[in-house]
Scaffold this motif. Structure first.
Motif, PDB file in Angstrom:
ATOM      1  N   ALA A 235      16.407   6.793  -7.238  1.00 52.93           N
ATOM      2  CA  ALA A 235      15.024   6.356  -7.417  1.00 52.93           C
ATOM      3  C   ALA A 235      14.867   5.639  -8.757  1.00 52.93           C
ATOM      4  N   PRO A 236      13.778   4.906  -8.963  1.00 52.50           N
ATOM      5  CA  PRO A 236      13.569   4.227 -10.239  1.00 52.50           C
ATOM      6  C   PRO A 236      13.500   5.226 -11.394  1.00 52.50           C
ATOM      7  N   SER A 237      14.139   4.889 -12.496  1.00 51.58           N
ATOM      8  CA  SER A 237      14.029   5.726 -13.682  1.00 51.58           C
ATOM      9  C   SER A 237      12.662   5.522 -14.332  1.00 51.58           C
ATOM     10  N   ARG A 238      12.283   6.431 -15.208  1.00 58.58           N
ATOM     11  CA  ARG A 238      10.977   6.360 -15.880  1.00 58.58           C
ATOM     12  C   ARG A 238      11.176   5.929 -17.340  1.00 58.58           C
ATOM     13  N   VAL A 239      11.819   4.802 -17.479  1.00 58.06           N
ATOM     14  CA  VAL A 239      12.101   4.214 -18.785  1.00 58.06           C
ATOM     15  C   VAL A 239      11.809   2.728 -18.703  1.00 58.06           C
ATOM     16  N   ARG A 240      11.123   2.208 -19.703  1.00 58.00           N
ATOM     17  CA  ARG A 240      10.771   0.784 -19.703  1.00 58.00           C
ATOM     18  C   ARG A 240      11.874  -0.084 -20.292  1.00 58.00           C
ATOM     19  N   GLN A 241      12.652   0.470 -21.228  1.00 57.36           N
ATOM     20  CA  GLN A 241      13.694  -0.326 -21.875  1.00 57.36           C
ATOM     21  C   GLN A 241      14.879   0.564 -22.203  1.00 57.36           C
ATOM     22  N   LEU A 242      16.063   0.152 -21.756  1.00 57.70           N
ATOM     23  CA  LEU A 242      17.301   0.864 -22.050  1.00 57.70           C
ATOM     24  C   LEU A 242      17.955   0.211 -23.259  1.00 57.70           C
ATOM     25  N   VAL A 243      18.210   0.978 -24.320  1.00 51.79           N
ATOM     26  CA  VAL A 243      18.659   0.377 -25.583  1.00 51.79           C
ATOM     27  C   VAL A 243      20.093   0.743 -25.956  1.00 51.79           C
ATOM     28  N   GLY A 244      20.794   1.467 -25.131  1.00 55.40           N
ATOM     29  CA  GLY A 244      22.176   1.801 -25.444  1.00 55.40           C
ATOM     30  C   GLY A 244      22.710   2.827 -24.482  1.00 55.40           C
TER      31      GLY A 244
END
Length: 290
Positions: A235-244
């Motif tokens: 399912a979609p993760s609940r994060v707007r931006q993955l930084v690392g």
């Protein structure tokens, strides 16, 4: 890297480095992701699962199991991904993560079922976050159905807050066919009346989608170290931006007894830290055959 409509979209310069990580977060579910929203909490410690309003981390670091680690069996098959909330645009440094795992069996709902535990120490807050929380244990377990699929996720209870239970969509649907739709204060067909009564040590917070293959959930961890949500990896993760991204080490639970000398007591399986079989049967409708 940004997220739009639940999907992670890659942008340079992090795109090339994190493409493989994004692929791990985009496996299709057997059923479409549900339209579920969540309550807003503070920036440091967002509220855990519930139906009221949308919530997500602005930025997070992805943790994956270390490749080629000696751990085998169900603990490796069901090893989770972690998304750790971050206040930084890019990841500079963060403490190492060791996850202690254990598998055994539990007789509940008329079947002897495999169960897998994942337990880790809550770390210090991320830079720029001051949650006021102290180090302690976090963790969850997966109870499998008689066909080997995930049936239940249970998080460790925190203080006086009940443990959070997540039930598989096929179980909730079977419960509704068997017992009918829930009536208030129950929100899920799988809940018994005892689950919403005073003093219940756990409550059902969400239904998770049935993944197309065995896979652990995505564990969303706040900057203060709390479990915010468990989400199916499909399912979609609940994060707007993955930084690392980082790798964590999967270790036998027995090592936690010597690796954390002087820390709080380890919440071992079979102790009151987890719901026992009788309590699980009192709180949940166990559909025959699942």
């Amino acid at each position: 890297m940004t997220m739009k409509s639940g999907r992670i979209l890659l942008t340079l310069p992090l795109g090339a480095a994190l493409a493989a990580a994004a692929a791990l977060l985009a496996v299709s579910c057997r059923t479409p992701p549900p339209a579920v929203t969540f309550p807003r909490g503070s920036r440091e410690e967002p509220a855990r699962s519930g139906p009221e309003a949308e919530a997500a981390f602005d930025r997070a670091i992805l943790w994956k199991p270390l490749p080629g680690h000696a751990s085998a069996g169900l603990t490796r098959v069901w090893a989770p991904l972690f998304l750790q909330e971050s206040s930084e645009q890019t990841v500079h440094s963060t403490a190492d993560l060791s996850v202690f795992s254990h598998e055994d069996r539990l007789v509940v709902g008329g079947w002897e079922r495999p169960q897998v535990f994942y337990i880790w120490r809550r770390g210090a807050s991320a830079p720029g976050h001051h949650s006021g929380t102290s180090p302690g244990w976090q963790g969850f377990r997966i109870v499998l159905g008689n066909l080997g699929q995930a049936l239940l996720w249970e998080t460790l209870a925190e203080g006086t807050e009940p443990a959070h239970l997540y039930v598989a969509r096929h179980w909730e649907e079977a419960a509704e066919r068997t017992w009918g739709s829930p009536s208030p204060p129950r929100r899920f067909a799988v809940e018994t009346a005892a689950a919403t009564g005073p003093g219940a040590r756990a409550r059902v917070v969400e239904v998770f989608d049935d993944a197309p293959m065995p896979m652990g959930p995505i564990v969303h961890v706040t900057a203060g170290g709390r479990i915010a949500w468990l989400v199916c990896r499909c399912a979609p993760s609940r994060v707007r931006q993955l930084v690392g991204q980082r790798f964590y080490e999967l270790r036998p639970l027995a090592e936690a007894l010597t690796a954390t000398e002087g820390a709080e007591r380890v919440p071992l399986p079979g102790t009151p830290a987890w719901l026992g079989a009788a309590e699980l049967e009192r709180l949940l409708h166990w559909v025959p055959g699942l």
